[in-house]
Structures are given as C-alpha cells and as structure tokens.
Write an enzyme that holds these catalytic residues in place. Structure first.
Site: not given
Ligand code: ABN
Length: 174
Positions: A99, A150, A118, A159, A146-147, A74, A162
C-alpha cells in the site's frame, strides 16, 4: 668541539623523547579517546537513523504513531516488533505487494512516497498498532485501501507488522 657535543646531545634527546615508551602511551591514549568521540560526530548519528532517535533529515520516533512516515499506516509498527522502520523482524518476510501513501516530511516540507510493506510469516506482533489512514479509501476500492493484509506473494500469508520505506519524493502539484 663543545658546540658539536651540545648539538649531538640535543639531537639524541629529541630522538629519545619522540621514541620513548611514554610518548607511545600518549599516542595510544589519544587514539583511544579520539576513537570514543567518533560516534558523537554528526555522520555517525545520521547512520543510526531507523533506531528510535531520528535525525535532522528524518525527524521523530519510528516507534510512535505520530512519526511522519506513518501518516497513511494501518498496522503494527515493525520498529516495535524486533525490526526497524524499514526492515522486517527476524523470521519474517517482506511483502513485495504494498500500500502506497504520501507523507510530508517536517524536516524539509516535501512530500514523500511511502511504501507500507507488510512483514509476513509470524503471528501478529500486537505492539504499536497505528491507524492514521491519510488518503485511505473504502475497501471496495482495494488499490486505494490500507485495511488489507498485503502478505501476498510471500511464502506465508500470516501478517506480523508493517515497515515504512521511502520510495522517493512526490512531484509537486502543478
Ligand atoms: N496492512 C496491514 C493489515 C494487515 C492485516 C489486516 C489489516 C491491515
């Protein structure tokens, strides 16, 4: 003495032939053509894994959502963002907390444990957003969801994208 002359002449000619400018150029030419062919060999192609070509053991395109390692992803694919399948883009830092998913490699039919790290420190990449979510659970169970951002344990919590790192093979179900 005639035969001795002829033998000496033949030897001299052979030495001259093998040490001539022409044979040196021929040797140089073979080295150049041979050197150019080296990247076509399978070993060199395998070393390129992680670009967008794929290999026999790691098939598919890491810049596409349907690439096998992306089964539980994700996020934005770092391979589209200046990084590669397993390296962060320049100027970002890889999160040590991740994750984890399990994806089947179509090359050998085996399940692999994939770490979705991430990359942090730059605003969202915005390219190649993929949400495949295999094995994902609701966010009220954080360790199986996974949402999440990280970017924890990194200098910045911003972020960017990934990466998908193979940790090992999953034990077959008994
Ligand atoms: N792990 C990826 C992610 C980052 C920020 C928000 C949602 C998902």
């Amino acid at each position: 003495m005639n035969w001795l002359d002829r033998l000496a002449e033949r030897c001299t000619r052979r030495v001259a032939r093998n040490s001539s400018r022409r044979s040196f150029l021929a040797l140089l030419g073979s080295a150049l053509v041979g050197g150019a062919a080296v990247p076509l060999l399978p070993v060199a192609r395998a070393a390129d894994a992680g670009a967008s070509g794929g290999t026999a053991a790691d098939p598919g395109d890491p810049t596409k959502c349907d690439y096998w390692r992306n089964c539980a992803i994700d996020g934005y694919l770092c391979a589209c963002c200046g990084g590669t399948v397993n390296t962060c883009p320049p100027g970002t830092e890889m999160s040590p907390i991740t994750w984890i998913g399990t994806c089947r490699n179509p090359a050998d039919g085996r399940d692999y444990i994939i770490s979705y790290n991430d990359c942090c420190g730059k605003t969202s990449c915005g390219a190649c957003l993929c949400q495949r979510n295999e094995g994902d659970r609701p966010v009220y169970r954080p360790h199986t969801a996974n949402d999440y951002n990280w970017c924890l344990g990194t200098a910045s919590a911003v972020y960017n994208c990934t990466v998908t790192v193979i940790l090992g093979t999953a034990a077959p179900k008994s």
